[in-house]
Design a protein around this motif. Structure first.
Motif, PDB file in Angstrom:
ATOM      1  N   VAL A 135       0.841  -1.201   0.000  1.00 39.49           N
ATOM      2  CA  VAL A 135       0.000   0.000   0.000  1.00 39.49           C
ATOM      3  C   VAL A 135       0.876   1.251   0.000  1.00 39.49           C
ATOM      4  O   VAL A 135       0.705   2.153  -0.815  1.00 39.49           O
ATOM      5  CB  VAL A 135      -0.974  -0.003   1.192  1.00 39.49           C
ATOM      6  N   ASP A 188       9.904   3.062   6.828  1.00 35.67           N
ATOM      7  CA  ASP A 188       9.495   1.682   7.114  1.00 35.67           C
ATOM      8  C   ASP A 188      10.336   1.108   8.235  1.00 35.67           C
ATOM      9  O   ASP A 188      11.380   1.674   8.598  1.00 35.67           O
ATOM     10  CB  ASP A 188       9.635   0.846   5.835  1.00 35.67           C
ATOM     11  N   GLU A 189       9.873  -0.042   8.745  1.00 40.79           N
ATOM     12  CA  GLU A 189      10.639  -0.691   9.820  1.00 40.79           C
ATOM     13  C   GLU A 189      11.767  -1.541   9.256  1.00 40.79           C
ATOM     14  O   GLU A 189      12.651  -1.984   9.973  1.00 40.79           O
ATOM     15  CB  GLU A 189       9.707  -1.554  10.669  1.00 40.79           C
ATOM     16  N   ALA A 212      10.354  -6.570   9.337  1.00 47.68           N
ATOM     17  CA  ALA A 212       9.003  -6.206   9.785  1.00 47.68           C
ATOM     18  C   ALA A 212       7.993  -7.304   9.497  1.00 47.68           C
ATOM     19  O   ALA A 212       8.165  -8.098   8.578  1.00 47.68           O
ATOM     20  CB  ALA A 212       8.558  -4.939   9.068  1.00 47.68           C
ATOM     21  N   ARG A 217       4.999  -8.174   7.709  1.00 47.13           N
ATOM     22  CA  ARG A 217       4.432  -7.562   6.506  1.00 47.13           C
ATOM     23  C   ARG A 217       3.481  -8.511   5.795  1.00 47.13           C
ATOM     24  O   ARG A 217       3.902  -9.577   5.338  1.00 47.13           O
ATOM     25  CB  ARG A 217       5.557  -7.276   5.514  1.00 47.13           C
ATOM     26  N   ALA A 218       2.235  -8.099   5.646  1.00 48.10           N
ATOM     27  CA  ALA A 218       1.289  -8.910   4.861  1.00 48.10           C
ATOM     28  C   ALA A 218       1.736  -8.963   3.407  1.00 48.10           C
ATOM     29  O   ALA A 218       1.479  -9.931   2.687  1.00 48.10           O
ATOM     30  CB  ALA A 218      -0.106  -8.293   4.966  1.00 48.10           C
ATOM     31  N   SER A 219       2.473  -7.917   2.989  1.00 41.80           N
ATOM     32  CA  SER A 219       2.862  -7.812   1.573  1.00 41.80           C
ATOM     33  C   SER A 219       3.831  -8.900   1.146  1.00 41.80           C
ATOM     34  O   SER A 219       4.043  -9.103  -0.046  1.00 41.80           O
ATOM     35  CB  SER A 219       3.470  -6.429   1.320  1.00 41.80           C
ATOM     36  N   PHE A 224      -1.532 -14.115  -1.046  1.00 47.13           N
ATOM     37  CA  PHE A 224      -1.914 -15.142  -2.022  1.00 47.13           C
ATOM     38  C   PHE A 224      -1.887 -14.585  -3.438  1.00 47.13           C
ATOM     39  O   PHE A 224      -2.083 -15.328  -4.406  1.00 47.13           O
ATOM     40  CB  PHE A 224      -3.319 -15.626  -1.642  1.00 47.13           C
ATOM     41  N   LEU A 231      -3.852 -12.790  -5.398  1.00 46.24           N
ATOM     42  CA  LEU A 231      -4.979 -12.684  -6.319  1.00 46.24           C
ATOM     43  C   LEU A 231      -5.304 -11.209  -6.577  1.00 46.24           C
ATOM     44  O   LEU A 231      -5.128 -10.374  -5.687  1.00 46.24           O
ATOM     45  CB  LEU A 231      -6.217 -13.339  -5.708  1.00 46.24           C
ATOM     46  N   VAL A 253       8.370   4.834  12.980  1.00 49.58           N
ATOM     47  CA  VAL A 253       7.802   6.102  13.458  1.00 49.58           C
ATOM     48  C   VAL A 253       7.228   5.886  14.850  1.00 49.58           C
ATOM     49  O   VAL A 253       6.389   5.009  15.060  1.00 49.58           O
ATOM     50  CB  VAL A 253       6.728   6.612  12.487  1.00 49.58           C
ATOM     51  N   SER A 284      -6.657  -6.889   0.760  1.00 46.11           N
ATOM     52  CA  SER A 284      -6.690  -6.813  -0.698  1.00 46.11           C
ATOM     53  C   SER A 284      -5.807  -5.719  -1.261  1.00 46.11           C
ATOM     54  O   SER A 284      -6.121  -5.096  -2.258  1.00 46.11           O
ATOM     55  CB  SER A 284      -8.133  -6.649  -1.210  1.00 46.11           C
ATOM     56  N   GLY A 285      -4.657  -5.502  -0.602  1.00 44.99           N
ATOM     57  CA  GLY A 285      -3.732  -4.468  -1.070  1.00 44.99           C
ATOM     58  C   GLY A 285      -3.049  -4.813  -2.387  1.00 44.99           C
ATOM     59  O   GLY A 285      -2.479  -3.946  -3.041  1.00 44.99           O
ATOM     60  N   VAL A 286      -3.108  -6.096  -2.807  1.00 44.94           N
ATOM     61  CA  VAL A 286      -2.585  -6.462  -4.131  1.00 44.94           C
ATOM     62  C   VAL A 286      -3.611  -6.010  -5.170  1.00 44.94           C
ATOM     63  O   VAL A 286      -3.306  -5.281  -6.098  1.00 44.94           O
ATOM     64  CB  VAL A 286      -2.366  -7.994  -4.232  1.00 44.94           C
ATOM     65  N   THR A 287      -4.859  -6.420  -4.953  1.00 43.68           N
ATOM     66  CA  THR A 287      -5.955  -6.083  -5.874  1.00 43.68           C
ATOM     67  C   THR A 287      -6.079  -4.566  -6.053  1.00 43.68           C
ATOM     68  O   THR A 287      -6.251  -4.067  -7.155  1.00 43.68           O
ATOM     69  CB  THR A 287      -7.279  -6.639  -5.315  1.00 43.68           C
TER      70      THR A 287
HETATM   71  C1  LIG Z   1      -2.497 -14.832   4.010  1.00 49.36           C
HETATM   72  C2  LIG Z   1      -2.826 -13.588   3.230  1.00 49.36           C
HETATM   73  C3  LIG Z   1      -3.327 -13.723   1.945  1.00 49.36           C
HETATM   74  C4  LIG Z   1      -3.637 -12.570   1.199  1.00 49.36           C
HETATM   75  N1  LIG Z   1      -4.066 -12.711  -0.077  1.00 49.36           N
HETATM   76  C5  LIG Z   1      -4.335 -11.597  -0.810  1.00 49.36           C
HETATM   77  C6  LIG Z   1      -4.746 -11.700  -2.173  1.00 49.36           C
HETATM   78  O1  LIG Z   1      -4.812 -12.792  -2.721  1.00 49.36           O
HETATM   79  N2  LIG Z   1      -5.042 -10.546  -2.853  1.00 49.36           N
HETATM   80  C7  LIG Z   1      -4.946  -9.318  -2.264  1.00 49.36           C
HETATM   81  O2  LIG Z   1      -5.246  -8.318  -2.921  1.00 49.36           O
HETATM   82  N3  LIG Z   1      -4.532  -9.182  -0.977  1.00 49.36           N
HETATM   83  C8  LIG Z   1      -4.229 -10.280  -0.260  1.00 49.36           C
HETATM   84  N4  LIG Z   1      -3.796 -10.151   1.020  1.00 49.36           N
HETATM   85  C9  LIG Z   1      -3.729  -8.820   1.608  1.00 49.36           C
HETATM   86  C10 LIG Z   1      -2.477  -8.090   1.209  1.00 49.36           C
HETATM   87  O3  LIG Z   1      -1.355  -8.861   1.469  1.00 49.36           O
HETATM   88  C11 LIG Z   1      -2.436  -6.810   2.045  1.00 49.36           C
HETATM   89  O4  LIG Z   1      -3.622  -6.081   1.867  1.00 49.36           O
HETATM   90  C12 LIG Z   1      -1.304  -5.934   1.647  1.00 49.36           C
HETATM   91  O5  LIG Z   1      -0.131  -6.639   1.613  1.00 49.36           O
HETATM   92  C13 LIG Z   1      -1.279  -4.854   2.698  1.00 49.36           C
HETATM   93  O6  LIG Z   1      -0.206  -4.179   2.588  1.00 49.36           O
HETATM   94  P1  LIG Z   1       0.151  -2.985   3.578  1.00 49.36           P
HETATM   95  O7  LIG Z   1       1.197  -2.238   2.889  1.00 49.36           O
HETATM   96  O8  LIG Z   1      -1.072  -2.266   4.005  1.00 49.36           O
HETATM   97  O9  LIG Z   1       0.651  -3.705   4.909  1.00 49.36           O
HETATM   98  P2  LIG Z   1       2.076  -4.543   5.238  1.00 49.36           P
HETATM   99  O10 LIG Z   1       2.447  -5.284   4.096  1.00 49.36           O
HETATM  100  O11 LIG Z   1       1.759  -5.232   6.499  1.00 49.36           O
HETATM  101  O12 LIG Z   1       3.070  -3.343   5.443  1.00 49.36           O
HETATM  102  C14 LIG Z   1       2.978  -2.445   6.491  1.00 49.36           C
HETATM  103  C15 LIG Z   1       4.363  -1.822   6.611  1.00 49.36           C
HETATM  104  O13 LIG Z   1       4.262  -0.782   7.588  1.00 49.36           O
HETATM  105  C16 LIG Z   1       5.467  -0.754   8.308  1.00 49.36           C
HETATM  106  N5  LIG Z   1       5.241  -0.117   9.610  1.00 49.36           N
HETATM  107  C17 LIG Z   1       4.414  -0.547  10.602  1.00 49.36           C
HETATM  108  N6  LIG Z   1       4.512   0.292  11.659  1.00 49.36           N
HETATM  109  C18 LIG Z   1       5.399   1.259  11.310  1.00 49.36           C
HETATM  110  C19 LIG Z   1       5.940   2.399  11.966  1.00 49.36           C
HETATM  111  N7  LIG Z   1       5.555   2.731  13.200  1.00 49.36           N
HETATM  112  N8  LIG Z   1       6.858   3.143  11.324  1.00 49.36           N
HETATM  113  C20 LIG Z   1       7.263   2.830  10.059  1.00 49.36           C
HETATM  114  N9  LIG Z   1       6.790   1.748   9.376  1.00 49.36           N
HETATM  115  C21 LIG Z   1       5.869   0.988  10.004  1.00 49.36           C
HETATM  116  C22 LIG Z   1       5.880  -2.216   8.447  1.00 49.36           C
HETATM  117  O14 LIG Z   1       7.254  -2.279   8.641  1.00 49.36           O
HETATM  118  C23 LIG Z   1       5.434  -2.798   7.102  1.00 49.36           C
HETATM  119  O15 LIG Z   1       6.501  -2.841   6.187  1.00 49.36           O
HETATM  120  C24 LIG Z   1      -3.463 -11.279   1.782  1.00 49.36           C
HETATM  121  C25 LIG Z   1      -2.928 -11.148   3.066  1.00 49.36           C
HETATM  122  C26 LIG Z   1      -2.616 -12.292   3.789  1.00 49.36           C
HETATM  123  C27 LIG Z   1      -2.020 -12.131   5.157  1.00 49.36           C
END
Ligand SMILES: Cc1cc2nc3c(=O)[nH]c(=O)nc-3n(C[C@H](O)[C@H](O)[C@H](O)COP(=O)(O)OP(=O)(O)OC[C@H]3O[C@@H](n4cnc5c(N)ncnc54)[C@H](O)[C@@H]3O)c2cc1C
Length: 374
Positions: free
Chosen positions: A16, A35-36, A40, A42-44, A48, A50, A184, A334-337
C-alpha cells in the motif's frame, strides 16, 4: 518557517505504501517512504497474490465498484511499471473461479452473489454460476466432487513478491527516499508541517500518509484519525513446480508463473506470524486434492502464515484528518488487488491535498461510529 524536507512522508513500505509513494512521485512530489525494514511483519510478503473481484462488496456496495475499478486499471498499471523498470510482475486476468464441492456449497454461493448484486448502487459486472461440465471446459483437471463454481471474468492474479520488488525499484528510480529501519514513534503537526519522530531521528514533511497496515491503529490517533483494525492470520501451502495445468486462478488455489501451486484461504484469530496450525494446512490440502486430484501425490515445499491487514468490518479505510490538515490514512485487506487504485487514483488525490468525497463518503472510519450508534 524552514521548508519541509519532503512534500509527503508515507509511513509503511508494504504494497500500500510503496504503490502510494510511486503514485505521489509520478505527481512530482518529493516523497519519503519510512518503514521498519525487512524484519518487519508484513502482509505484503505473505499473501496469495490474487487480483480478485467476485464476492467483494457484500455490505458495502461502493467496495465492489472500487475493486472493479482497480481490476480494470491493473493491466495499464503493470505495463507502466514494466516500462519504468523493465520488470514484469506477471499480471494475468483470465477470469477466476470459486469452486463448490457440494450442491449445498453451490447454492450458498449463488445466494451470496445474488444478495451482493441486488444491493442498491452496486456496480454491474458479470459473475455466473457454472455446473461441473461447464467448469471442466476451462479447468479440465477438476475432480468429480466439484459440482460447479461461480466464475467472474474480472478476476486475475500476479506475482506479488515481484510486484513488491518492482514497486521498490520504481520508487527508487523516481527519487523517492526509502528510509528502512525508521520506525515512526510519534507524529506532531507544528507550524504547518508534520514532524515524525523515528528510531533514526526526525523527518519533516508537508503531508503524511499512513500506510502502516495494522499499525495504523496506533499511529492514526496521533493525527486526529482512526483505524479500528481486527487482524487475522492466514496460512498458505506451496507445492513443488508442476507442468502448467491451471490457467485460471481459483479463490483458494492458484498456479504461479513459476509453476508452483499455492493453496490458501484460512482465517485464524492468532496474531503470531511465526506460528503454523498443522490442522489448517491439512484441511487446505485435503480440499485442494478433492478439487484437483492430480495434487494428491505432489510434494509440499513450503508453508507459511501471515497476518492480514483487516479493518474491523473488513472494508478499506481511506480518510483525511480534519484536525491535522494534510494527514491521510489508507488501510485495507486486498492491497494487491487495490494497488492500481492506490497508485493511480488515491496518490493523485493526496498530491492535490484532499481525498475526493466519493472516496471518503463510503470509506471513512466515521462509518464505525454510525455502526456503533445503529
Ligand atoms: C495470508 C494472506 C493472503 C492474502 N491474499 C491476498 C490476495 O490474494 N489478494 C490481495 O489483494 N490481498 C491479499 N492479502 C492482503 C495483502 O497482502 C495486504 O492487503 C497488503 O499486503 C497490505 O499491505 P500494507 O502495505 O497495508 O501492509 P504490510 O504489508 O503489512 O506493510 C505495512 C508496513 O508498515 C510498516 N510499519 C508498521 N509500523 C510502522 C511504523 N511505526 N513506522 C514505520 N513503518 C511501520 C511495516 O514495517 C510494514 O513494512 C493477503 C494477506 C494475507 C495475510
Amino acid at each position: 518557517m524552514a521548508a519541509s524536507d519532503y512534500d509527503v512522508a508515507v509511513v509503511g513500505g508494504g504494497l500500500v505504501g510503496a504503490a502510494t509513494a510511486w503514485g505521489l512521485a509520478r505527481e512530482g512530489c518529493r516523497v519519503a517512504l519510512l518503514d521498519e525494514g525487512d524484519r518487519a511483519v508484513r502482509a505484503s510478503r505473505g499473501n496469495f497474490a490474487l487480483v480478485w473481484v467476485q464476492s467483494k462488496g457484500l455490505g458495502l456496495a461502493a467496495y465492489a465498484g472500487w475493486t472493479v475499478r482497480s481490476s480494470n486499471a491493473w493491466a495499464d498499471f503493470a505495463a507502466t511499471l514494466k516500462e519504468e523498470t523493465g520488470l514484469d510482475v506477471c499480471f494475468q486476468r483470465p477470469g477466476g473461479f470459486h469452486l463448490a464441492l457440494s450442491e449445498r456449497e453451490l447454492e450458498a454461493r449463488a445466494t451470496t452473489l445474488k444478495r451482493l448484486h441486488n444491493q442498491p448502487g452496486i456496480v454491474d459486472y458479470k459473475t455466473e454460476i457454472l455446473d461441473h461440465s461447464q467448469v471442466a471446459k476451462m479447468l479440465p483437471d477438476i475432480g468429480r466432487e466439484v459440482v460447479g463454481a461461480s466464475y467472474c471474468p474480472l478476476d486475475g492474479h500476479v506475482n506479488s513478491l515481484r510486484l513488491f520488488r518492482t514497486l521498490h525499484t520504481a520508487i527508487h528510480a523516481r527519487g523517492v527516499k526509502y528510509l528502512p529501519s525508521h520506525r515512526v514513534e510519534n507524529i506532531v503537526r507544528e507550524e504547518g508541517e508534520f514532524r515524525l519522530t523515528t528510531t533514526q531521528g526526525e523527518v519533516r514533511a508537508g503531508r503524511v500518509a499512513l500506510a502502516a497496515g495494522n499499525a495504523n491503529m496506533r499511529l492514526a490517533p496521533m493525527v486526529g484519525l482512526e483505524a479500528p483494525m481486527k487482524p487475522e492470520r492466514g496460512q498458505i501451502v506451496v507445492t513443488e513446480r508442476l507442468r502448467p495445468f491451471l490457467h485460471h486462478p481459483v479463490v483458494t488455489l492458484r498456479q504461479t508463473d513459476e509453476g508452483t501451486v499455492m493453496i490458501g484461504d484460512s482465517k485464524e484469530e492468532s496474531l503470531d506470524p511465526t506460528g503454523l496450525t498443522l490442522g489448517v494446512s491439512a484441511t487446505e490440502a485435503e480440499r485442494a486434492v478433492r478439487q484437483f486430484p492430480l495434487l494428491a501425490n505432489v510434494n509440499v515445499v513450503r508453508t507459511w502464515s501471515a497476518i492480514r491487514v483487516m479493518t474491523q468490518d473488513g472494508f478499506p479505510i481511506y480518510d483525511e484528518s480534519e484536525t491535522h490538515p494534510g494527514a491521510f490514512v489508507l488501510c485495507c485487506h486486498s492491497g494487491v488487488t487495490l494497488a492500481a487504485n492506490h497508485a493511480l487514483t488515491v496518490a493523485p488525490m493526496i498530491a492535490r491535498g484532499a481525498l475526493d468525497k466519493t472516496l471518503v463518503a463510503p470509506f471513512s472510519a466515521r462509518r464505525f461510529h454510525v455502526q456503533e450508534a445503529g
